[in-house]
Write a protein that holds these residues in place. Structure first.
Motif, PDB file in Angstrom:
ATOM      1  N   ASN A   1     -30.238  12.140  18.564  1.00 36.74           N
ATOM      2  CA  ASN A   1     -31.607  12.640  18.414  1.00 36.74           C
ATOM      3  C   ASN A   1     -32.312  12.704  19.778  1.00 36.74           C
ATOM      4  O   ASN A   1     -33.520  12.499  19.873  1.00 36.74           O
ATOM      5  N   ASP A   2     -31.516  12.965  20.845  1.00 35.59           N
ATOM      6  CA  ASP A   2     -32.058  13.102  22.200  1.00 35.59           C
ATOM      7  C   ASP A   2     -32.760  11.819  22.655  1.00 35.59           C
ATOM      8  O   ASP A   2     -33.788  11.859  23.332  1.00 35.59           O
ATOM      9  N   MET A   3     -32.204  10.679  22.277  1.00 33.10           N
ATOM     10  CA  MET A   3     -32.747   9.365  22.648  1.00 33.10           C
ATOM     11  C   MET A   3     -34.231   9.249  22.312  1.00 33.10           C
ATOM     12  O   MET A   3     -35.017   8.668  23.068  1.00 33.10           O
ATOM     13  N   THR A   4     -34.605   9.825  21.169  1.00 37.63           N
ATOM     14  CA  THR A   4     -36.003   9.790  20.745  1.00 37.63           C
ATOM     15  C   THR A   4     -36.123   9.147  19.370  1.00 37.63           C
ATOM     16  O   THR A   4     -35.494   9.591  18.409  1.00 37.63           O
ATOM     17  N   LEU A   5     -36.923   8.096  19.315  1.00 39.37           N
ATOM     18  CA  LEU A   5     -37.163   7.404  18.052  1.00 39.37           C
ATOM     19  C   LEU A   5     -38.378   8.034  17.373  1.00 39.37           C
ATOM     20  O   LEU A   5     -39.487   7.981  17.904  1.00 39.37           O
ATOM     21  N   THR A   6     -38.164   8.640  16.224  1.00 43.76           N
ATOM     22  CA  THR A   6     -39.253   9.285  15.485  1.00 43.76           C
ATOM     23  C   THR A   6     -39.431   8.625  14.126  1.00 43.76           C
ATOM     24  O   THR A   6     -38.545   7.906  13.646  1.00 43.76           O
ATOM     25  N   GLN A   7     -40.567   8.890  13.513  1.00 39.02           N
ATOM     26  CA  GLN A   7     -40.826   8.371  12.173  1.00 39.02           C
ATOM     27  C   GLN A   7     -39.766   8.890  11.205  1.00 39.02           C
ATOM     28  O   GLN A   7     -39.256   8.143  10.359  1.00 39.02           O
ATOM     29  N   ASN A   8     -39.435  10.160  11.322  1.00 45.68           N
ATOM     30  CA  ASN A   8     -38.435  10.755  10.427  1.00 45.68           C
ATOM     31  C   ASN A   8     -37.078  10.084  10.579  1.00 45.68           C
ATOM     32  O   ASN A   8     -36.373   9.840   9.592  1.00 45.68           O
ATOM     33  N   LEU A   9     -36.700   9.781  11.821  1.00 47.75           N
ATOM     34  CA  LEU A   9     -35.396   9.171  12.053  1.00 47.75           C
ATOM     35  C   LEU A   9     -35.313   7.781  11.417  1.00 47.75           C
ATOM     36  O   LEU A   9     -34.284   7.413  10.844  1.00 47.75           O
ATOM     37  N   THR A  10     -36.396   7.009  11.506  1.00 51.29           N
ATOM     38  CA  THR A  10     -36.368   5.674  10.891  1.00 51.29           C
ATOM     39  C   THR A  10     -36.258   5.763   9.377  1.00 51.29           C
ATOM     40  O   THR A  10     -35.730   4.853   8.735  1.00 51.29           O
ATOM     41  N   GLN A  11     -36.748   6.852   8.800  1.00 55.19           N
ATOM     42  CA  GLN A  11     -36.643   7.042   7.357  1.00 55.19           C
ATOM     43  C   GLN A  11     -35.255   7.531   6.958  1.00 55.19           C
ATOM     44  O   GLN A  11     -34.746   7.177   5.888  1.00 55.19           O
ATOM     45  N   GLU A  12     -34.630   8.314   7.822  1.00 56.31           N
ATOM     46  CA  GLU A  12     -33.334   8.910   7.490  1.00 56.31           C
ATOM     47  C   GLU A  12     -32.156   7.977   7.766  1.00 56.31           C
ATOM     48  O   GLU A  12     -31.136   8.035   7.075  1.00 56.31           O
ATOM     49  N   VAL A  13     -32.281   7.122   8.769  1.00 54.26           N
ATOM     50  CA  VAL A  13     -31.183   6.243   9.170  1.00 54.26           C
ATOM     51  C   VAL A  13     -31.490   4.828   8.700  1.00 54.26           C
ATOM     52  O   VAL A  13     -32.415   4.183   9.208  1.00 54.26           O
ATOM     53  N   GLU A  14     -30.728   4.351   7.767  1.00 54.82           N
ATOM     54  CA  GLU A  14     -31.027   3.072   7.121  1.00 54.82           C
ATOM     55  C   GLU A  14     -30.988   1.901   8.096  1.00 54.82           C
ATOM     56  O   GLU A  14     -31.775   0.956   7.981  1.00 54.82           O
ATOM     57  N   VAL A  15     -30.084   1.956   9.066  1.00 52.67           N
ATOM     58  CA  VAL A  15     -29.981   0.845   9.994  1.00 52.67           C
ATOM     59  C   VAL A  15     -31.253   0.681  10.830  1.00 52.67           C
ATOM     60  O   VAL A  15     -31.533  -0.390  11.373  1.00 52.67           O
ATOM     61  N   LEU A  16     -32.034   1.764  10.925  1.00 54.43           N
ATOM     62  CA  LEU A  16     -33.295   1.714  11.672  1.00 54.43           C
ATOM     63  C   LEU A  16     -34.490   1.355  10.797  1.00 54.43           C
ATOM     64  O   LEU A  16     -35.635   1.414  11.247  1.00 54.43           O
ATOM     65  N   ALA A  17     -34.231   0.945   9.578  1.00 55.16           N
ATOM     66  CA  ALA A  17     -35.303   0.608   8.630  1.00 55.16           C
ATOM     67  C   ALA A  17     -36.298  -0.415   9.177  1.00 55.16           C
ATOM     68  O   ALA A  17     -37.510  -0.294   8.929  1.00 55.16           O
ATOM     69  N   PRO A  18     -35.867  -1.451   9.915  1.00 57.31           N
ATOM     70  CA  PRO A  18     -36.848  -2.415  10.452  1.00 57.31           C
ATOM     71  C   PRO A  18     -37.879  -1.796  11.385  1.00 57.31           C
ATOM     72  O   PRO A  18     -38.939  -2.386  11.632  1.00 57.31           O
ATOM     73  N   MET A  19     -37.593  -0.586  11.912  1.00 56.17           N
ATOM     74  CA  MET A  19     -38.531   0.085  12.809  1.00 56.17           C
ATOM     75  C   MET A  19     -39.550   0.938  12.063  1.00 56.17           C
ATOM     76  O   MET A  19     -40.427   1.545  12.677  1.00 56.17           O
ATOM     77  N   ARG A  20     -39.435   0.964  10.743  1.00 58.94           N
ATOM     78  CA  ARG A  20     -40.421   1.709   9.967  1.00 58.94           C
ATOM     79  C   ARG A  20     -41.761   0.980   9.989  1.00 58.94           C
ATOM     80  O   ARG A  20     -41.828  -0.240  10.039  1.00 58.94           O
ATOM     81  N   SER A  21     -42.825   1.758   9.941  1.00 50.38           N
ATOM     82  CA  SER A  21     -44.162   1.175   9.959  1.00 50.38           C
ATOM     83  C   SER A  21     -45.150   2.131   9.315  1.00 50.38           C
ATOM     84  O   SER A  21     -44.918   3.345   9.281  1.00 50.38           O
ATOM     85  N   ILE A  22     -46.246   1.564   8.834  1.00 42.87           N
ATOM     86  CA  ILE A  22     -47.284   2.413   8.244  1.00 42.87           C
ATOM     87  C   ILE A  22     -48.091   3.143   9.312  1.00 42.87           C
ATOM     88  O   ILE A  22     -48.801   4.089   9.021  1.00 42.87           O
ATOM     89  N   GLY A  23     -47.970   2.674  10.551  1.00 47.48           N
ATOM     90  CA  GLY A  23     -48.776   3.274  11.614  1.00 47.48           C
ATOM     91  C   GLY A  23     -47.931   3.942  12.682  1.00 47.48           C
ATOM     92  O   GLY A  23     -46.808   3.547  12.948  1.00 47.48           O
ATOM     93  N   LYS A  24     -48.485   4.972  13.286  1.00 41.66           N
ATOM     94  CA  LYS A  24     -47.838   5.640  14.400  1.00 41.66           C
ATOM     95  C   LYS A  24     -48.110   4.855  15.686  1.00 41.66           C
ATOM     96  O   LYS A  24     -48.949   3.971  15.722  1.00 41.66           O
ATOM     97  N   TYR A  25     -47.383   5.208  16.741  1.00 41.11           N
ATOM     98  CA  TYR A  25     -47.696   4.657  18.051  1.00 41.11           C
ATOM     99  C   TYR A  25     -48.966   5.345  18.533  1.00 41.11           C
ATOM    100  O   TYR A  25     -49.037   6.569  18.605  1.00 41.11           O
ATOM    101  N   ILE A  26     -49.975   4.554  18.845  1.00 36.54           N
ATOM    102  CA  ILE A  26     -51.260   5.086  19.305  1.00 36.54           C
ATOM    103  C   ILE A  26     -51.461   4.669  20.753  1.00 36.54           C
ATOM    104  O   ILE A  26     -51.388   3.477  21.082  1.00 36.54           O
ATOM    105  N   ALA A  27     -51.686   5.650  21.635  1.00 35.52           N
ATOM    106  CA  ALA A  27     -51.745   5.366  23.063  1.00 35.52           C
ATOM    107  C   ALA A  27     -52.965   5.993  23.719  1.00 35.52           C
ATOM    108  O   ALA A  27     -53.558   6.940  23.195  1.00 35.52           O
ATOM    109  N   VAL A  28     -53.324   5.435  24.879  1.00 36.24           N
ATOM    110  CA  VAL A  28     -54.382   6.001  25.721  1.00 36.24           C
ATOM    111  C   VAL A  28     -53.820   6.129  27.138  1.00 36.24           C
ATOM    112  O   VAL A  28     -52.920   5.377  27.528  1.00 36.24           O
TER     113      VAL A  28
END
Length: 351
Positions: free
Chosen positions: A124-151
């Protein structure tokens, strides 16, 4: 979720900061949130907020300052854009460490999931996305209700500070320590944008928070070395030029300085002069200047006083010793005053 978080912060952090929150008030907030579950059925979000509310009795000055940052970001942003950022370009806003056992266990689980999901991340081009955490079960611990919010925070090799997703970012950093191939891992972030004045205010509030972390880190040195080390990682020596006044006086040197500044910088523009060495005269050893409201990375500060600077000091520094800030990566010193009127130190204990 962000809107709900702001509501909780509005109700909770300001009173907590003043030290007037008691058990009855905490219970009232929890009851209110439980009612909210019944109203709209947003179970995942409210459960998260309930967990945060349970920590109120442990909150202190830093938590109040953190709440103030979050409210400022929410209230003062102009727009939000989605961007992809390298994790190593991001500084998370608060400490994450093993002194909070439950949180740390979650962080370790997330680290393990990143390491186990390496192949999926590569594909996935070394990119962690919300969709990827939902599609790949091993990445389930990285799921969250919130997005990364930055300034935006373009200082000391970083580009952003995150208000949301800090535990997950810490997990990625730990994974990268174990596997260098993950060093360039990227994440999708919601980047909050501001006008220049608002952005400077937000960055100042972040630095005020980090100054508190540094204080708490120093206090923890003899108690918990690992905690102290994490808190002291927020030591970011930044100062802001407020500008010396550009007005002519009867003093010859002051008049010369005013004329020089007006000729080079424009009449009436407030600046902080720079010199070639600590103790240098702001005119005779001048290398230029820093504009008013500009934030500067510094290495250290020292005081300097000599016969040649006494008159300039009298006219522009209220007869207080001149303070010289070594500009990071340059053979230059920005001139300030020991009163702190013309230069703001965001973290005095960092300099």
């Amino acid at each position: 979720m962000w809107h709900r978080l702001m509501l909780v912060l509005t109700c909770v952090f300001a009173p907590t900061f003043k030290g007037v929150r008691d058990e009855t008030e905490r219970s009232s907030i929890v009851d209110l949130l439980e009612q909210d579950v019944a109203l709209d059925g947003s179970q995942p979000t409210v459960n998260w907020l309930l967990e945060k509310a349970k920590e109120l009795n442990k909150m202190g000055v830093a938590d109040g300052l953190l709440g103030a940052v979050a409210l400022g970001v929410y209230n003062r942003h102009d727009n939000v854009t989605t961007t992809v950022a390298r994790v190593r370009d991001i500084k998370y806003i608060h400490p994450v460490g093993e002194w909070r056992q439950e949180t740390w266990a979650k962080t370790r689980d997330r680290t393990a999931s990143i390491l186990a999901g390496k192949q999926s991340l590569i594909e996935n081009d070394m990119t962690l996305t919300q969709n990827l955490t939902q599609e790949v079960e091993v990445l389930a611990p990285m799921r969250s209700i919130g997005k990364y919010i930055a300034v935006p925070f373009p200082f000391y090799g970083k580009k952003y500070v995150t208000l949301e997703g800090n535990g997950r970012l810490k997990a990625v950093a730990l994974a990268a320590e174990q596997d260098p191939d993950l060093r360039d891992l990227k994440v999708e972030v919601d980047l909050y944008q501001f006008n220049p004045e608002a952005l400077l205010s937000i960055q100042a509030s972040i630095l005020k928070l980090w100054n508190q972390y540094v204080k708490e880190g120093i206090a923890a040195l003899k108690v918990d070395a690992k905690m102290a080390n994490e808190y002291l990682s927020f030591r970011v020596p930044l100062v802001k030029c407020n500008g010396f006044p550009m007005k002519a006086t009867e003093n010859i040197i002051a008049a010369l300085w005013t004329g020089l500044a007006a000729g080079i910088l424009g009449k009436g523009q407030a600046v902080c002069p720079t010199t070639s060495f600590a103790g240098g005269h702001p005119i005779h050893n001048s290398t230029g200047s820093v504009k008013s409201e500009e934030v500067v990375e510094v290495e250290y500060a020292s005081f300097g006083q000599s016969l040649s600077t006494l008159m300039w000091q009298h006219d522009f520094a209220a007869d207080k010793p001149v303070k010289y800030y070594k500009i990071r990566g340059k053979d230059e010193f920005m001139v300030g005053d020991s009163n702190g009127a013309y230069v703001t130190e965001y973290c005095p204990m960092c300099i």
